[in-house]
Design a protein around this motif. Structure first.
Motif, PDB file in Angstrom:
ATOM      1  N   LEU A  87       0.897  -1.218  -0.007  1.00  0.00           N
ATOM      2  CA  LEU A  87       0.021  -0.150  -0.028  1.00  0.00           C
ATOM      3  C   LEU A  87       0.746   1.423  -0.078  1.00  0.00           C
ATOM      4  N   VAL A  88       2.048   1.201   0.927  1.00  0.00           N
ATOM      5  CA  VAL A  88       2.782   2.456   0.984  1.00  0.00           C
ATOM      6  C   VAL A  88       3.424   2.414  -0.442  1.00  0.00           C
ATOM      7  N   GLU A  89       4.066   1.594  -0.994  1.00  0.00           N
ATOM      8  CA  GLU A  89       4.460   1.304  -2.446  1.00  0.00           C
ATOM      9  C   GLU A  89       3.793   1.984  -3.271  1.00  0.00           C
ATOM     10  N   HIS A  90       2.527   1.731  -3.423  1.00  0.00           N
ATOM     11  CA  HIS A  90       1.425   2.135  -4.427  1.00  0.00           C
ATOM     12  C   HIS A  90       1.255   3.520  -4.189  1.00  0.00           C
ATOM     13  N   CYS A  91       1.219   3.888  -2.940  1.00  0.00           N
ATOM     14  CA  CYS A  91       1.089   5.721  -2.744  1.00  0.00           C
ATOM     15  C   CYS A  91       2.226   6.520  -3.041  1.00  0.00           C
ATOM     16  N   LEU A  92       3.487   5.893  -2.723  1.00  0.00           N
ATOM     17  CA  LEU A  92       4.738   6.565  -3.281  1.00  0.00           C
ATOM     18  C   LEU A  92       4.969   6.625  -4.689  1.00  0.00           C
ATOM     19  N   ARG A  93       4.417   5.584  -5.320  1.00  0.00           N
ATOM     20  CA  ARG A  93       4.498   5.611  -6.914  1.00  0.00           C
ATOM     21  C   ARG A  93       3.456   6.552  -7.597  1.00  0.00           C
ATOM     22  N   GLU A  94       2.307   6.591  -7.115  1.00  0.00           N
ATOM     23  CA  GLU A  94       1.170   7.534  -7.542  1.00  0.00           C
ATOM     24  C   GLU A  94       1.745   8.956  -7.209  1.00  0.00           C
ATOM     25  N   ARG A  95       2.267   9.292  -6.384  1.00  0.00           N
ATOM     26  CA  ARG A  95       2.880  10.641  -6.101  1.00  0.00           C
ATOM     27  C   ARG A  95       4.274  10.795  -6.475  1.00  0.00           C
ATOM     28  N   GLN A  96       4.686   9.772  -7.137  1.00  0.00           N
ATOM     29  CA  GLN A  96       5.982   9.616  -7.906  1.00  0.00           C
ATOM     30  C   GLN A  96       7.134  10.069  -6.902  1.00  0.00           C
ATOM     31  N   LEU A  97       7.111   9.410  -5.739  1.00  0.00           N
ATOM     32  CA  LEU A  97       7.983   9.709  -4.560  1.00  0.00           C
ATOM     33  C   LEU A  97       8.803   8.665  -4.163  1.00  0.00           C
ATOM     34  N   ALA A  98       8.745   7.467  -5.208  1.00  0.00           N
ATOM     35  CA  ALA A  98       9.204   6.198  -4.960  1.00  0.00           C
ATOM     36  C   ALA A  98      10.688   6.205  -5.379  1.00  0.00           C
ATOM     37  N   ARG A  99      11.610   5.576  -4.754  1.00  0.00           N
ATOM     38  CA  ARG A  99      12.923   5.434  -5.135  1.00  0.00           C
ATOM     39  C   ARG A  99      13.132   4.144  -5.866  1.00  0.00           C
ATOM     40  N   ASP A 100      13.872   4.176  -6.900  1.00  0.00           N
ATOM     41  CA  ASP A 100      14.242   3.025  -7.609  1.00  0.00           C
ATOM     42  C   ASP A 100      15.550   2.801  -7.336  1.00  0.00           C
ATOM     43  N   VAL A 101      16.096   2.834  -6.279  1.00  0.00           N
ATOM     44  CA  VAL A 101      17.473   2.690  -6.084  1.00  0.00           C
ATOM     45  C   VAL A 101      17.540   1.429  -5.523  1.00  0.00           C
ATOM     46  N   GLY A 102      18.928   0.671  -5.564  1.00  0.00           N
ATOM     47  CA  GLY A 102      19.080  -0.437  -5.190  1.00  0.00           C
ATOM     48  C   GLY A 102      18.017  -1.742  -5.727  1.00  0.00           C
ATOM     49  N   VAL A 103      18.388  -2.880  -5.032  1.00  0.00           N
ATOM     50  CA  VAL A 103      17.806  -4.069  -5.500  1.00  0.00           C
ATOM     51  C   VAL A 103      16.301  -4.082  -4.472  1.00  0.00           C
ATOM     52  N   SER A 104      15.265  -4.367  -4.815  1.00  0.00           N
ATOM     53  CA  SER A 104      14.115  -4.392  -3.830  1.00  0.00           C
ATOM     54  C   SER A 104      14.040  -5.969  -3.785  1.00  0.00           C
ATOM     55  N   LYS A 105      13.621  -6.395  -2.554  1.00  0.00           N
ATOM     56  CA  LYS A 105      13.186  -7.977  -2.376  1.00  0.00           C
ATOM     57  C   LYS A 105      12.055  -7.918  -2.200  1.00  0.00           C
ATOM     58  N   LEU A 106      11.248  -8.722  -3.075  1.00  0.00           N
ATOM     59  CA  LEU A 106       9.854  -8.900  -2.925  1.00  0.00           C
ATOM     60  C   LEU A 106       9.388 -10.169  -2.289  1.00  0.00           C
ATOM     61  N   LEU A 107       8.602 -10.341  -1.744  1.00  0.00           N
ATOM     62  CA  LEU A 107       8.123 -11.648  -1.248  1.00  0.00           C
ATOM     63  C   LEU A 107       6.795 -11.949  -1.415  1.00  0.00           C
ATOM     64  N   SER A 108       6.506 -13.068  -2.348  1.00  0.00           N
ATOM     65  CA  SER A 108       4.996 -13.341  -2.739  1.00  0.00           C
ATOM     66  C   SER A 108       4.254 -14.079  -1.615  1.00  0.00           C
ATOM     67  N   ARG A 109       3.136 -13.353  -1.409  1.00  0.00           N
ATOM     68  CA  ARG A 109       2.092 -13.882  -0.584  1.00  0.00           C
ATOM     69  C   ARG A 109       0.741 -14.218  -0.853  1.00  0.00           C
ATOM     70  N   LYS A 110       0.165 -15.441  -0.200  1.00  0.00           N
ATOM     71  CA  LYS A 110      -1.251 -15.828  -0.734  1.00  0.00           C
ATOM     72  C   LYS A 110      -2.226 -15.067   0.258  1.00  0.00           C
ATOM     73  N   GLU A 111      -3.318 -14.108  -0.278  1.00  0.00           N
ATOM     74  CA  GLU A 111      -4.215 -13.988   0.486  1.00  0.00           C
ATOM     75  C   GLU A 111      -5.572 -14.343   0.118  1.00  0.00           C
ATOM     76  N   ILE A 112      -6.524 -14.616   0.985  1.00  0.00           N
ATOM     77  CA  ILE A 112      -7.849 -15.143   0.805  1.00  0.00           C
ATOM     78  C   ILE A 112      -8.704 -14.174   0.269  1.00  0.00           C
ATOM     79  N   SER A 113      -9.182 -14.168  -0.841  1.00  0.00           N
ATOM     80  CA  SER A 113     -10.100 -13.279  -1.675  1.00  0.00           C
ATOM     81  C   SER A 113     -11.512 -13.408  -1.231  1.00  0.00           C
TER      82      SER A 113
END
Length: 178
Positions: free
Chosen positions: A43-69
Protein backbone atom coordinates in the motif's frame (compact mmCIF):
# COMPACT_ATOMS: atom_id res chain seq x y z
CA UNK A 1 -18.18 -24.11 11.53
CA UNK A 2 -21.90 -23.65 12.03
CA UNK A 3 -24.21 -26.23 13.58
CA UNK A 4 -25.24 -27.35 10.08
CA UNK A 5 -21.75 -28.54 9.24
CA UNK A 6 -21.27 -30.64 12.36
CA UNK A 7 -22.63 -34.14 12.13
CA UNK A 8 -25.08 -35.36 14.73
CA UNK A 9 -23.53 -38.82 14.79
CA UNK A 10 -21.07 -39.87 17.43
CA UNK A 11 -17.96 -41.69 16.29
CA UNK A 12 -17.00 -44.40 18.80
CA UNK A 13 -13.60 -44.83 17.16
CA UNK A 14 -12.53 -41.38 18.37
CA UNK A 15 -13.72 -41.74 21.95
CA UNK A 16 -17.33 -40.67 21.38
CA UNK A 17 -16.43 -37.24 19.97
CA UNK A 18 -18.62 -35.65 17.33
CA UNK A 19 -17.04 -35.66 13.88
CA UNK A 20 -17.37 -32.83 11.42
CA UNK A 21 -18.39 -33.11 7.79
CA UNK A 22 -16.64 -30.65 5.51
CA UNK A 23 -18.46 -28.44 3.02
CA UNK A 24 -18.88 -30.04 -0.40
CA UNK A 25 -18.03 -26.79 -2.18
CA UNK A 26 -14.81 -25.35 -3.50
CA UNK A 27 -12.61 -23.92 -0.80
CA UNK A 28 -11.59 -20.28 -0.42
CA UNK A 29 -10.19 -18.33 -3.35
CA UNK A 30 -6.68 -16.87 -3.07
CA UNK A 31 -4.72 -14.18 -4.85
CA UNK A 32 -0.99 -13.43 -4.79
CA UNK A 33 0.38 -10.19 -3.32
CA UNK A 34 3.91 -8.88 -3.28
CA UNK A 35 5.53 -7.57 -0.11
CA UNK A 36 8.70 -5.50 -0.22
CA UNK A 37 11.21 -6.76 2.29
CA UNK A 38 13.09 -3.48 2.25
CA UNK A 39 10.44 -2.06 4.53
CA UNK A 40 7.58 -0.77 2.45
CA UNK A 41 4.19 -2.44 2.36
CA UNK A 42 2.42 -2.79 -0.99
CA UNK A 43 0.00 0.00 0.00
CA UNK A 44 2.81 2.39 0.89
CA UNK A 45 4.67 1.46 -2.32
CA UNK A 46 1.54 2.16 -4.34
CA UNK A 47 1.01 5.55 -2.70
CA UNK A 48 4.66 6.52 -3.22
CA UNK A 49 4.50 5.53 -6.91
CA UNK A 50 1.32 7.49 -7.48
CA UNK A 51 2.86 10.62 -6.03
CA UNK A 52 6.07 9.82 -7.84
CA UNK A 53 8.04 9.71 -4.63
CA UNK A 54 9.21 6.14 -4.94
CA UNK A 55 12.89 5.51 -5.18
CA UNK A 56 14.12 2.99 -7.68
CA UNK A 57 17.49 2.73 -6.01
CA UNK A 58 19.06 -0.58 -5.17
CA UNK A 59 17.60 -4.04 -5.33
CA UNK A 60 14.15 -4.54 -3.93
CA UNK A 61 13.42 -7.86 -2.32
CA UNK A 62 9.82 -8.86 -2.95
CA UNK A 63 8.09 -11.65 -1.13
CA UNK A 64 5.01 -13.31 -2.60
CA UNK A 65 2.14 -14.06 -0.25
CA UNK A 66 -1.24 -15.59 -0.77
CA UNK A 67 -4.24 -13.81 0.64
CA UNK A 68 -7.80 -15.07 0.79
CA UNK A 69 -10.12 -13.18 -1.55
CA UNK A 70 -13.37 -15.03 -0.76
CA UNK A 71 -14.45 -17.62 1.76
CA UNK A 72 -16.71 -20.62 1.04
CA UNK A 73 -20.36 -20.41 2.06
CA UNK A 74 -21.14 -21.73 5.54
CA UNK A 75 -24.71 -22.55 4.47
CA UNK A 76 -23.72 -24.98 1.68
CA UNK A 77 -24.14 -28.75 1.73
CA UNK A 78 -21.63 -30.88 3.56
CA UNK A 79 -20.23 -34.11 2.19
CA UNK A 80 -22.34 -36.07 4.68
CA UNK A 81 -25.52 -34.32 3.49
CA UNK A 82 -24.55 -34.80 -0.15
CA UNK A 83 -23.89 -38.52 0.40
CA UNK A 84 -27.19 -38.89 2.25
CA UNK A 85 -29.09 -37.22 -0.60
CA UNK A 86 -27.30 -39.40 -3.15
CA UNK A 87 -28.18 -42.56 -1.23
CA UNK A 88 -31.85 -41.51 -1.10
CA UNK A 89 -31.81 -40.80 -4.84
CA UNK A 90 -30.19 -44.18 -5.59
CA UNK A 91 -32.73 -45.94 -3.36
CA UNK A 92 -35.59 -44.19 -5.18
CA UNK A 93 -34.17 -45.10 -8.58
CA UNK A 94 -33.68 -48.72 -7.48
CA UNK A 95 -37.30 -48.90 -6.31
CA UNK A 96 -38.48 -47.45 -9.63
CA UNK A 97 -36.40 -49.97 -11.58
CA UNK A 98 -37.75 -52.84 -9.45
CA UNK A 99 -41.33 -51.65 -10.05
CA UNK A 100 -40.62 -51.46 -13.78
CA UNK A 101 -39.23 -55.01 -13.89
CA UNK A 102 -42.17 -56.34 -11.86
CA UNK A 103 -44.56 -54.71 -14.33
CA UNK A 104 -42.58 -56.19 -17.24
CA UNK A 105 -42.74 -59.60 -15.59
CA UNK A 106 -46.53 -59.35 -15.10
CA UNK A 107 -46.96 -58.21 -18.70
CA UNK A 108 -44.78 -61.07 -19.95
CA UNK A 109 -46.78 -63.65 -17.96
CA UNK A 110 -50.09 -62.21 -19.19
CA UNK A 111 -48.89 -62.15 -22.81
CA UNK A 112 -47.53 -65.70 -22.53
CA UNK A 113 -50.84 -66.93 -21.14
CA UNK A 114 -52.78 -65.17 -23.91
CA UNK A 115 -50.46 -66.65 -26.55
CA UNK A 116 -50.85 -70.14 -25.05
CA UNK A 117 -54.64 -69.78 -25.07
CA UNK A 118 -54.58 -68.60 -28.70
CA UNK A 119 -52.26 -71.44 -29.71
CA UNK A 120 -54.46 -74.01 -27.95
CA UNK A 121 -57.58 -72.62 -29.64
CA UNK A 122 -55.80 -72.68 -33.03
CA UNK A 123 -54.72 -76.30 -32.49
CA UNK A 124 -58.25 -77.33 -31.57
CA UNK A 125 -59.63 -75.65 -34.68
CA UNK A 126 -56.92 -77.28 -36.80
CA UNK A 127 -57.80 -80.74 -35.44
CA UNK A 128 -61.48 -80.12 -36.15
CA UNK A 129 -60.54 -79.01 -39.66
CA UNK A 130 -58.55 -82.19 -40.22
CA UNK A 131 -61.63 -84.25 -39.41
CA UNK A 132 -62.95 -83.22 -42.84
CA UNK A 133 -61.58 -85.66 -45.47
CA UNK A 134 -61.96 -83.14 -48.34
CA UNK A 135 -59.77 -80.60 -46.54
CA UNK A 136 -57.16 -83.26 -45.73
CA UNK A 137 -56.94 -84.40 -49.38
CA UNK A 138 -56.63 -80.78 -50.62
CA UNK A 139 -53.84 -80.01 -48.11
CA UNK A 140 -52.06 -83.30 -48.94
CA UNK A 141 -52.22 -82.40 -52.63
CA UNK A 142 -50.69 -78.97 -51.92
CA UNK A 143 -47.88 -80.49 -49.81
CA UNK A 144 -47.05 -83.13 -52.45
CA UNK A 145 -47.06 -80.48 -55.18
CA UNK A 146 -44.67 -78.37 -53.11
CA UNK A 147 -42.31 -81.33 -52.57
CA UNK A 148 -42.29 -82.24 -56.25
CA UNK A 149 -41.86 -78.78 -57.72
CA UNK A 150 -40.19 -76.86 -54.84
CA UNK A 151 -42.33 -73.79 -55.46
CA UNK A 152 -41.13 -70.65 -53.68
CA UNK A 153 -43.55 -69.50 -50.96
CA UNK A 154 -45.51 -72.75 -50.97
CA UNK A 155 -45.26 -73.17 -47.18
CA UNK A 156 -46.72 -69.69 -46.66
CA UNK A 157 -49.48 -70.51 -49.15
CA UNK A 158 -50.34 -73.73 -47.30
CA UNK A 159 -50.36 -71.87 -43.98
CA UNK A 160 -52.63 -69.13 -45.34
CA UNK A 161 -54.94 -71.79 -46.80
CA UNK A 162 -55.24 -73.44 -43.38
CA UNK A 163 -55.91 -70.03 -41.76
CA UNK A 164 -58.61 -69.19 -44.33
CA UNK A 165 -60.23 -72.62 -43.89
CA UNK A 166 -60.29 -72.13 -40.10
CA UNK A 167 -61.85 -68.67 -40.58
CA UNK A 168 -64.45 -70.17 -42.94
CA UNK A 169 -65.16 -72.93 -40.42
CA UNK A 170 -65.62 -70.25 -37.67
CA UNK A 171 -68.11 -68.40 -39.87
CA UNK A 172 -70.15 -71.54 -40.50
CA UNK A 173 -70.07 -72.40 -36.79
CA UNK A 174 -71.29 -68.87 -35.95
CA UNK A 175 -74.14 -69.13 -38.50
CA UNK A 176 -75.23 -72.52 -37.21
CA UNK A 177 -75.22 -71.28 -33.58
CA UNK A 178 -77.39 -68.24 -34.49
Amino acid sequence: NTGKNVSSGINAEYGGKKTESHPAEPGPEFFLTKFDLSGHSPLVEHCLRERQLARDVGVSKLLSRKEISSYPSLEGLTYRQLISQSRKRVKGISQDVNKYWEECKRLHIRTTNENQASRLEYQQKSWRLLDNPTVVSKLAEMIVNDRLHGTAGAAAKISSTIDSLIALQDETDDKSNS
